[in-house]
Design a protein around this motif. Structure first.
Motif, PDB file in Angstrom:
ATOM      1  N   GLU A 179       0.836  -1.198   0.000  1.00  0.00           N
ATOM      2  CA  GLU A 179       0.000   0.000   0.000  1.00  0.00           C
ATOM      3  C   GLU A 179       0.876   1.254   0.000  1.00  0.00           C
ATOM      4  O   GLU A 179       0.610   2.211  -0.733  1.00  0.00           O
ATOM      5  CB  GLU A 179      -0.921  -0.008   1.223  1.00  0.00           C
ATOM      6  CG  GLU A 179      -1.887   1.159   1.229  1.00  0.00           C
ATOM      7  CD  GLU A 179      -3.101   0.878   2.099  1.00  0.00           C
ATOM      8  OE1 GLU A 179      -4.009   0.144   1.651  1.00  0.00           O
ATOM      9  OE2 GLU A 179      -3.128   1.371   3.244  1.00  0.00           O
ATOM     10  N   GLU A 180       1.947   1.219   0.821  1.00  0.00           N
ATOM     11  CA  GLU A 180       2.873   2.351   0.851  1.00  0.00           C
ATOM     12  C   GLU A 180       3.466   2.592  -0.533  1.00  0.00           C
ATOM     13  O   GLU A 180       3.496   3.709  -1.032  1.00  0.00           O
ATOM     14  CB  GLU A 180       4.014   2.080   1.868  1.00  0.00           C
ATOM     15  CG  GLU A 180       3.616   2.340   3.308  1.00  0.00           C
ATOM     16  CD  GLU A 180       2.862   3.659   3.463  1.00  0.00           C
ATOM     17  OE1 GLU A 180       3.375   4.726   3.038  1.00  0.00           O
ATOM     18  OE2 GLU A 180       1.709   3.629   3.983  1.00  0.00           O
ATOM     19  N   HIS A 181       3.915   1.497  -1.126  1.00  0.00           N
ATOM     20  CA  HIS A 181       4.504   1.579  -2.463  1.00  0.00           C
ATOM     21  C   HIS A 181       3.510   2.202  -3.446  1.00  0.00           C
ATOM     22  O   HIS A 181       3.841   3.090  -4.219  1.00  0.00           O
ATOM     23  CB  HIS A 181       4.920   0.190  -2.932  1.00  0.00           C
ATOM     24  CG  HIS A 181       5.409   0.166  -4.343  1.00  0.00           C
ATOM     25  ND1 HIS A 181       6.716   0.499  -4.686  1.00  0.00           N
ATOM     26  CD2 HIS A 181       4.792  -0.139  -5.512  1.00  0.00           C
ATOM     27  CE1 HIS A 181       6.856   0.396  -5.990  1.00  0.00           C
ATOM     28  NE2 HIS A 181       5.705   0.016  -6.523  1.00  0.00           N
ATOM     29  N   PHE A 182       2.282   1.720  -3.381  1.00  0.00           N
ATOM     30  CA  PHE A 182       1.262   2.228  -4.290  1.00  0.00           C
ATOM     31  C   PHE A 182       1.045   3.725  -4.084  1.00  0.00           C
ATOM     32  O   PHE A 182       0.976   4.489  -5.047  1.00  0.00           O
ATOM     33  CB  PHE A 182      -0.048   1.469  -4.075  1.00  0.00           C
ATOM     34  CG  PHE A 182      -1.142   1.932  -4.974  1.00  0.00           C
ATOM     35  CD1 PHE A 182      -1.245   1.449  -6.282  1.00  0.00           C
ATOM     36  CD2 PHE A 182      -2.078   2.874  -4.551  1.00  0.00           C
ATOM     37  CE1 PHE A 182      -2.250   1.897  -7.126  1.00  0.00           C
ATOM     38  CE2 PHE A 182      -3.079   3.322  -5.397  1.00  0.00           C
ATOM     39  CZ  PHE A 182      -3.168   2.823  -6.688  1.00  0.00           C
ATOM     40  N   LYS A 183       0.958   4.102  -2.789  1.00  0.00           N
ATOM     41  CA  LYS A 183       0.727   5.517  -2.497  1.00  0.00           C
ATOM     42  C   LYS A 183       1.853   6.364  -3.054  1.00  0.00           C
ATOM     43  O   LYS A 183       1.629   7.396  -3.686  1.00  0.00           O
ATOM     44  CB  LYS A 183       0.625   5.733  -0.983  1.00  0.00           C
ATOM     45  CG  LYS A 183      -0.714   5.363  -0.400  1.00  0.00           C
ATOM     46  CD  LYS A 183      -0.722   5.646   1.100  1.00  0.00           C
ATOM     47  CE  LYS A 183      -2.014   5.232   1.773  1.00  0.00           C
ATOM     48  NZ  LYS A 183      -1.841   5.170   3.227  1.00  0.00           N
ATOM     49  N   THR A 184       3.108   5.902  -2.812  1.00  0.00           N
ATOM     50  CA  THR A 184       4.268   6.653  -3.266  1.00  0.00           C
ATOM     51  C   THR A 184       4.257   6.823  -4.775  1.00  0.00           C
ATOM     52  O   THR A 184       4.366   7.921  -5.308  1.00  0.00           O
ATOM     53  CB  THR A 184       5.558   5.888  -2.892  1.00  0.00           C
ATOM     54  OG1 THR A 184       5.466   5.524  -1.530  1.00  0.00           O
ATOM     55  CG2 THR A 184       6.783   6.736  -3.149  1.00  0.00           C
ATOM     56  N   VAL A 185       4.104   5.721  -5.422  1.00  0.00           N
ATOM     57  CA  VAL A 185       4.262   5.738  -6.875  1.00  0.00           C
ATOM     58  C   VAL A 185       3.045   6.323  -7.573  1.00  0.00           C
ATOM     59  O   VAL A 185       3.159   7.129  -8.478  1.00  0.00           O
ATOM     60  CB  VAL A 185       4.547   4.323  -7.395  1.00  0.00           C
ATOM     61  CG1 VAL A 185       4.602   4.332  -8.922  1.00  0.00           C
ATOM     62  CG2 VAL A 185       5.845   3.820  -6.806  1.00  0.00           C
ATOM     63  N   PHE A 186       1.879   5.909  -7.142  1.00  0.00           N
ATOM     64  CA  PHE A 186       0.707   6.246  -7.930  1.00  0.00           C
ATOM     65  C   PHE A 186      -0.106   7.394  -7.367  1.00  0.00           C
ATOM     66  O   PHE A 186      -0.895   7.987  -8.059  1.00  0.00           O
ATOM     67  CB  PHE A 186      -0.191   5.020  -8.107  1.00  0.00           C
ATOM     68  CG  PHE A 186       0.440   3.984  -8.972  1.00  0.00           C
ATOM     69  CD1 PHE A 186       0.337   4.076 -10.360  1.00  0.00           C
ATOM     70  CD2 PHE A 186       1.176   2.958  -8.420  1.00  0.00           C
ATOM     71  CE1 PHE A 186       0.942   3.141 -11.169  1.00  0.00           C
ATOM     72  CE2 PHE A 186       1.772   2.017  -9.227  1.00  0.00           C
ATOM     73  CZ  PHE A 186       1.671   2.102 -10.605  1.00  0.00           C
TER      74      PHE A 186
END
Lengths: 416, 416
Positions: free
Chosen positions: A327-334
Motif C-alpha cells: 500500500e505504501e509503495h502504491f501511495k508513493t508511486v501512484f
C-alpha cells in the motif's frame, strides 16, 4: 413423539442454521436445492456431525488466479463453519486423459505428474484453505477398481438425450462437431465421485451445474441422500467484463508479488468491488454489509474501499506486513506525484538547454517568469529529482521526464 | 521378387477362390467388402490356414426357427469349405442384461441360465452345424476383465453422432424416446468380441450391419486386419411377407415334428421356394441352379420342387426316413382326397337322418336318385368312412363331415 412434536423447532438451532446459511449464501450464484441444504444444516447442528463438502480439482497443474479461489474461498467458509472439506484430485481422469489426443485440456499425465500437480495445487489452495482441516482424496481409489459391469450400470442411469442437454455437448452436436463417446463418461465419473465420497455438498462454478447435478442423480440411483449443488459465479477479470483468465491477461495470480496484486486490484472497475469482496476475501457478512452501506451513503470513498480490498487480497497471500508495504509503495508511486502512464511527448534536438527555456519550449510554463517561480517553489522535477536553481543547464536525454507541479508532465524524445 | 511378380496369380488357387466365393455368395445379401474377402480367401488357400468365422449368439434361450438357421446354414457352408467357425455366446452381456429393466429382450440371467441356454442353443445349432468342427467361446472371457480405463479407450473410438446413425437409435432419438447410455456400449462390446477373437469374418442378418461394421472399426483401431461382414437376408415366414417369427405364428420350428415341418413348407408361396432352398437347405450351388432352371423352363413342376424342399428340410432335422414318412403322410392326407380347410357348413337340428335325405338336404346331391347312385358307386363318405348302403340311418354329430365324390363337402353344425 407425535409428528407435530418433531416439528417444533429449537430457536437456538434455527438461529445457527440462519447464521450458517447467511455465510453460505454470501456471493453464491445458486443453491440446488436450498430447502434440502437447510435440512442438512439443521441435522448437522443437532447431531454435531459436520457436513462433507466436496470440491473436484482437475490436476492439470495450473498456477491459480483469484478466479480459481472463488470456490476455495467458499470451501474456507465451510471450514470456518465447522464442516469437513475434501479436495478431490481427479487423478484417475488425469491419467487417462483424452485417448483420442484431441483435447488440449485433457492431456494424458503420468502418475508422477498427477501427484506433482496435485501437490502444487494444494500448496496454492492452502493459501486460502486451512491445511489442517483439509482432506485430500484421489478418485483413482474408487474409479480404477470399477469393471465393465459397473460401468454399464453407471451408464444405464443416463439417457443420451439428457447428456446432450449439457451446453457444450448441445452446441457441438448442433454444429456437427464430433463428440467422442467417452466424453459422456466424464460427467458420470464426476457424479460417481460424489457417491464414493458420500458428499453432502459439492461446490463448483455455475459452468459446472450439469456435472454437479449428475452427482445428485447418481447418489439417488445408489440409494444415498443427495448432495446439494452450490454454484459460485464466474469472476470477471481486471477489465470487468470477461472471465478472469491467464490467456486473456486480465488476471491477478495468487503467486504474484504484493505490489502487483495491490496495483492490479486498484485497477478493477468500482462496480466490481463488492463482488470481489464477496468472492475472494475473508471479510465477514457483517463487514461486507458495512462496506456496502458506506459506499451507498457516501461515508466510504470508493478509493478507500478499493484500497482495503487490495490490502485484504495481499494480506491473504503474503501477510499483513507485505500488504502494508504494498500500500505504501502504491501511495508513493501512484498517488503522491508519481508519473502517469500517458504523458505528452515533446520532440527536441539533442543538446544542453537552460531549464527555464526548456520549461517554456515544452509548454509546461507559459512564461520565463512563471518558470522561475515554479523552480523557486520547488515545483519542478527532472526524472523525479527536484531542480534547485533557475540557472541550471540540462543535457537532454531521450525519455527524460519533466514535471511541473503535481499534474503537468512532458517526456523528451530526441530527434534522431 | 518384384511387385509385379507377386501379382501373378496361380490359376488353381484362383479357381478355388472362385469356387469358395460362389458358395459364400449363395443367398448372401451383402459382403462388406468383397475384395478384402477375396484376398483373405486367397491367402487362406495359399497358406493352408483356415479363416476364422464368427457368429454371435444371444443366450436368451429361444427355440430356433428356420429363420435362425439362415446364418447357421452359412456357417455350415464355411465348415464345409474347411474354415474354422466359432459360436460366440454373449454370456457377459446376458449376465448383465439391461440394468434399467426396461428391455424385455435383455433380461438379466444367472450364470446357470446362460450356460443352460447356450447348451440348448448349441444342441439345436448342431442340427445344422458339424459339432466336431464348431468351437464355442464365451465373451465373458475377455469382457469381464476389462476395467474402466479399457472401457474409456473403447468408447473413445466412437462418436455420439455415429452411434446415432444406427437405425433403431436414430428412430428413437428422432421420436424423443429415451436411449439409455449403456445401450451405446453393446455394439462396442460386440465389436470388441471380434478384436478378442481376431475374427476374419463375422456373419449376421442384414439388421446387424451396424454392429458387424463396429467389429471392423475396432479391429482397425486395435491394429488388426479387419473382418469381413457377411450379411444374410431376413427369411420371410409362411405368409411370404413378414419376417419368420414365433410371435407372428408364421414359422417352421426346427424342433417341430416331421409332418408339421413338411406340411408347413408345402404352404409357403411358390415365389419363396428358391430363397428357402438357398438359405435353409444344404443343396449345392449346382443343384440350386438346376432347380432354378427346371422351374424356369417348366420341366420341373413347382409342386414337385416344393415337395423336394420340404423333404430337404425334414431330412436335415429328422433324417431321411422321417422325411419320406412325412411325404407319404402329406400325400395321403392332403393330396389323395383329403378334406380341404374351408368347406360349406350346414345347420341342422339334432336327430337321426336317412342318408339319402341328408345328402339332398345339404345340397350335396340334387336328387334322391343321384344320392343313391353316388352311394352305390362308393362315392359317399361320412367322417372319411365310406357309406355302404343307401338305407343307412345317420345320428348327426356336431362337426360331422359329409363328402360326395372328390370335391363336394359339407360340415354339419347342430342347431343349439
Amino acid at each position: 413423539m407425535t409428528k407435530e412434536a418433531t416439528e417444533v423447532k429449537d430457536p437456538k438451532i434455527e438461529q445457527e442454521v440462519e447464521r450458517q446459511l447467511s455465510v453460505i449464501r454470501m456471493g453464491t450464484a445458486e443453491i440446488v436445492p436450498e430447502d434440502e441444504l437447510v435440512k442438512k444444516l439443521r441435522r448437522s447442528i443437532q447431531t454435531h456431525k459436520p457436513l462433507l463438502v466436496k470440491l473436484g480439482v482437475d490436476p492439470s497443474g495450473a498456477d491459480l488466479t483469484l478466479g480459481h479461489t472463488v470456490v476455495l474461498n467458499k470451501m474456507w467458509q465451510f471450514q470456518n463453519l465447522g464442516h469437513r472439506v475434501q479436495l478431490l484430485i481427479g487423478d484417475f481422469t488425469g491419467m487417462i486423459g483424452d485417448p483420442t489426443g484431441k483435447s488440449e485440456t485433457r492431456k494424458q499425465l503420468t502418475r508422477e505428474q498427477v501427484l506433482e500437480n496435485a501437490k502444487s495445487y494444494a500448496d496454492q489452495a492452502f493459501k486460502v484453505l486451512d491445511p489442517e482441516k483439509t482432506e485430500i482424496v484421489y478418485n483413482s481409489t474408487w474409479l480404477a477398481p470399477l469393471n465393465f459391469s459397473d460401468v454399464i450400470r453407471l451408464t444405464s442411469t443416463m439417457t443420451v438425450a439428457r447428456m446432450l442437454e449439457r451446453e457444450d455437448f448441445q452446441k457441438r452436436f448442433a454444429g456437427n462437431l464430433p463428440i467422442s463417446l467417452h466424453e459422456f463418461l466424464y460427467p458420470l465419473m464426476q457424479g460417481y465421485d460424489s457417491v464414493a465420497m458420500r458428499a453432502d455438498i459439492e461446490l463448483g462454478g455455475t459452468d459446472q451445474k450439469f456435472n454437479l447435478l449428475m452427482g445428485r442423480m447418481l447418489q439417488k440411483e445408489f440409494g444415498q441422500e443427495q448432495q446439494i449443488a452450490i454454484m459460485m459465479p464466474i469472476l470477471e477479470g481486471l477489465d470487468g467484463v470477461q472471465k478472469m483468465s491467464k490467456s486473456l491477461g486480465n488476471y491477478i495470480g495468487i503467486n504474484e508479488s504484493p505490489n502487483d496484486q495491490y496495483g492490479k486490484t486498484m485497477s478493477i472497475p468500482d462496480e466490481l468491488m463488492i463482488k470481489y469482496y464477496e468472492l475472494v476475501t475473508d471479510v465477514s457478512v457483517e463487514e461486507l454489509e458495512a462496506i456496502r452501506a458506506g459506499l451507498a451513503d457516501g461515508s466510504l470513498h470508493p478509493r478507500d474501499a478499493k484500497m482495503r480490498l487490495a490490502r485484504e487480497i495481499v494480506t491473504r497471500y503474503h501477510g499483513e506486513e507485505a500488504a502494508k508495504a504494498a500500500e505504501e509503495h502504491f501511495k508513493t508511486v501512484f498517488q503522491q506525484g508519481s508519473i502517469p502512464d500517458n504523458i505528452p511527448e515533446v520532440r527536441l534536438d539533442a543538446g544542453t538547454y537552460w531549464i527555464v527555456k526548456l520549461l517554456t519550449d515544452t509548454n509546461l510554463c507559459p512564461s520565463n517568469g512563471e518558470a522561475r517561480r515554479m523552480i523557486q517553489q520547488g515545483g519542478v522535477k527532472i526524472n523525479g529529482e527536484k531542480v534547485d536553481s533557475a540557472e541550471t543547464q540540462i543535457a537532454l536525454e531521450d525519455g527524460m521526464i519533466l514535471q511541473v507541479g503535481k499534474r503537468k508532465f512532458a517526456k523528451i524524445l530526441l530527434e534522431p
